[in-house]
Design a protein around this motif. Sequence first.
Motif, PDB file in Angstrom:
ATOM      1  N   PHE A  45       0.472  -1.147   0.233  1.00 43.54           N
ATOM      2  CA  PHE A  45       0.259  -0.144  -0.140  1.00 43.54           C
ATOM      3  C   PHE A  45       1.082   1.374  -0.085  1.00 43.54           C
ATOM      4  CE2 PHE A  45      -1.913  -3.326   2.447  1.00 43.54           C
ATOM      5  CZ  PHE A  45      -3.255  -3.399   1.650  1.00 43.54           C
ATOM      6  N   ALA A  46       0.512   1.476  -1.392  1.00 42.01           N
ATOM      7  CA  ALA A  46       1.509   3.157  -1.527  1.00 42.01           C
ATOM      8  C   ALA A  46       0.215   4.252  -0.667  1.00 42.01           C
ATOM      9  CB  ALA A  46       2.023   3.483  -2.451  1.00 42.01           C
ATOM     10  N   ARG A  53       6.382   5.580   6.978  1.00 42.79           N
ATOM     11  CA  ARG A  53       4.915   3.270   7.950  1.00 42.79           C
ATOM     12  C   ARG A  53       4.799   4.102   8.344  1.00 42.79           C
ATOM     13  NH1 ARG A  53       8.260  -1.169   6.869  1.00 42.79           N
ATOM     14  NH2 ARG A  53      10.302  -0.263   6.160  1.00 42.79           N
ATOM     15  N   GLN A  54       3.349   3.652   8.124  1.00 47.45           N
ATOM     16  CA  GLN A  54       2.048   4.369   8.512  1.00 47.45           C
ATOM     17  C   GLN A  54       1.359   2.667   9.176  1.00 47.45           C
ATOM     18  OE1 GLN A  54       0.788   6.976   9.460  1.00 47.45           O
ATOM     19  NE2 GLN A  54      -1.293   5.499  10.617  1.00 47.45           N
ATOM     20  N   PRO A  55       1.385   2.537  10.324  1.00 49.27           N
ATOM     21  CA  PRO A  55       1.255   0.463  10.615  1.00 49.27           C
ATOM     22  C   PRO A  55      -0.602   0.852  10.046  1.00 49.27           C
ATOM     23  CG  PRO A  55       2.498   1.754  12.580  1.00 49.27           C
ATOM     24  CD  PRO A  55       2.014   2.587  11.367  1.00 49.27           C
ATOM     25  N   ILE A  56      -0.784  -0.212   9.677  1.00 48.12           N
ATOM     26  CA  ILE A  56      -2.413  -0.698   9.556  1.00 48.12           C
ATOM     27  C   ILE A  56      -2.545  -1.799  10.953  1.00 48.12           C
ATOM     28  CG2 ILE A  56      -3.962  -2.477   7.771  1.00 48.12           C
ATOM     29  CD1 ILE A  56      -1.528  -1.871   6.152  1.00 48.12           C
ATOM     30  N   SER A  57      -3.499  -1.899  12.060  1.00 45.71           N
ATOM     31  CA  SER A  57      -3.725  -2.076  12.876  1.00 45.71           C
ATOM     32  C   SER A  57      -4.102  -3.390  13.126  1.00 45.71           C
ATOM     33  CB  SER A  57      -4.088  -0.813  14.136  1.00 45.71           C
ATOM     34  OG  SER A  57      -5.508  -0.707  13.323  1.00 45.71           O
ATOM     35  N   SER A  58      -5.091  -3.767  12.612  1.00 42.95           N
ATOM     36  CA  SER A  58      -5.567  -4.431  12.008  1.00 42.95           C
ATOM     37  C   SER A  58      -4.527  -5.710  11.236  1.00 42.95           C
ATOM     38  CB  SER A  58      -7.069  -4.330  11.457  1.00 42.95           C
ATOM     39  OG  SER A  58      -6.886  -4.091  10.127  1.00 42.95           O
ATOM     40  N   CYS A  63       2.092  -2.129   7.134  1.00 46.13           N
ATOM     41  CA  CYS A  63       2.090  -0.799   7.265  1.00 46.13           C
ATOM     42  C   CYS A  63       1.229   0.086   5.616  1.00 46.13           C
ATOM     43  CB  CYS A  63       3.307   0.110   6.841  1.00 46.13           C
ATOM     44  SG  CYS A  63       3.389  -0.636   8.617  1.00 46.13           S
ATOM     45  N   GLN A  64       1.471   1.471   5.446  1.00 48.23           N
ATOM     46  CA  GLN A  64       1.133   1.738   4.544  1.00 48.23           C
ATOM     47  C   GLN A  64       2.489   2.545   4.331  1.00 48.23           C
ATOM     48  OE1 GLN A  64      -1.840   4.928   5.544  1.00 48.23           O
ATOM     49  NE2 GLN A  64      -3.877   3.447   4.486  1.00 48.23           N
ATOM     50  N   LEU A  65       3.387   2.413   2.756  1.00 46.59           N
ATOM     51  CA  LEU A  65       4.470   2.768   2.793  1.00 46.59           C
ATOM     52  C   LEU A  65       4.101   3.860   1.253  1.00 46.59           C
ATOM     53  CD1 LEU A  65       5.810  -0.460   2.502  1.00 46.59           C
ATOM     54  CD2 LEU A  65       6.289   0.819   4.857  1.00 46.59           C
TER      55      LEU A  65
END
Length: 338
Positions: A45-46, A53-58, A63-65
């Motif tokens: 996911f860009a 590096r945005q963590p995807i909690s679920s 992460c979103q990168l």
Amino acid sequence: MKSEDSKPASGFPITRMRRLRYHPAVRSLVRETKLTPSQMILPLFARPGKGLRQPISSMPPHCQLSVDLIAEEAREAAKLGLGGILLFGIPSEKDGCGSDSYSDNGIVQQAIRAAKEAAPDLLVVTDVCFCEYTSHGHCGIVDDHTGRMDVNNDATLEIIAKQVVSHAQAGADMVAPSGMMDGMIGTIRSALDGAGFHHLPIMSYAAKYASSYYGPFREAAESTPQFGDRRAYQMDPAVAAEQALRECELDLAEGADMLMVKPALAYLDIIRAVHEKFPGVPLAAYNVSGEYSMVKAAAEKGWIDERGVALETLTAIARAGAKIIITYWAKDVAKWLA
């Protein structure tokens, strides 16, 4: 006196099925289904930014990168021998028609170029849809031409053509349309051929169901519909395999080179049916976010062994007939198998 035909088949102690299981090397030798890293495609996911590096909690640890980190992931995927990556984009701004999805400098176009520069030989596949790019979260242009808010199929085809050509021009090796619009494969084939990309294959999400297993993905792609749901264009989970087979047949007739079933685990019967109906066509299955997240959550609780359950799940998908598996475990599988 009994005839030869009436004799019972030889059984125990002559036949001992455990002889094929007693030794690890024997078990490996007779195993029909084997997983390899080259079967696995890793979704990424860009999003805009740098060093982000945005963590995807679920979906830990996914992460979103930012684009620079997408490049790093591409290099690692190539080193691990993965079959490729599948790119999704989350733009900084969304609108009603998802215009960032077909912009020459859109987020996914930037990610394609970065990935190809970092790992030229790695297969880069792009998801072709609009839910990540539209302000309303649906997979195309929304209007009320039917008397209710719905995705306008034919208007959406026009922007799908723009999207795939922009992906191809950015360097994508394959496109994977997922919107379940009628006629989308023919539109894409015509657009690619018209732009000189006759060689570019299409992996069609031919049998994509309106599934509750997509929940974590909607966090990852920031694509939750702002109203309604997607049941008017994605397939009903309760329909029999015949409808899936018809969808596949239509997509092949329009120019699809590969077929996909999504989700995978709850639709092993569909994977098997498609494999048997079209044995010469490469078949992919998407081991979706909910299938991944359930295992991760249970493993974190200590209830199950993540590695064992993940490999068993992926083996079942392959055993059902999928030769290509899109999975968030792709890098883990490569390391486990090594």
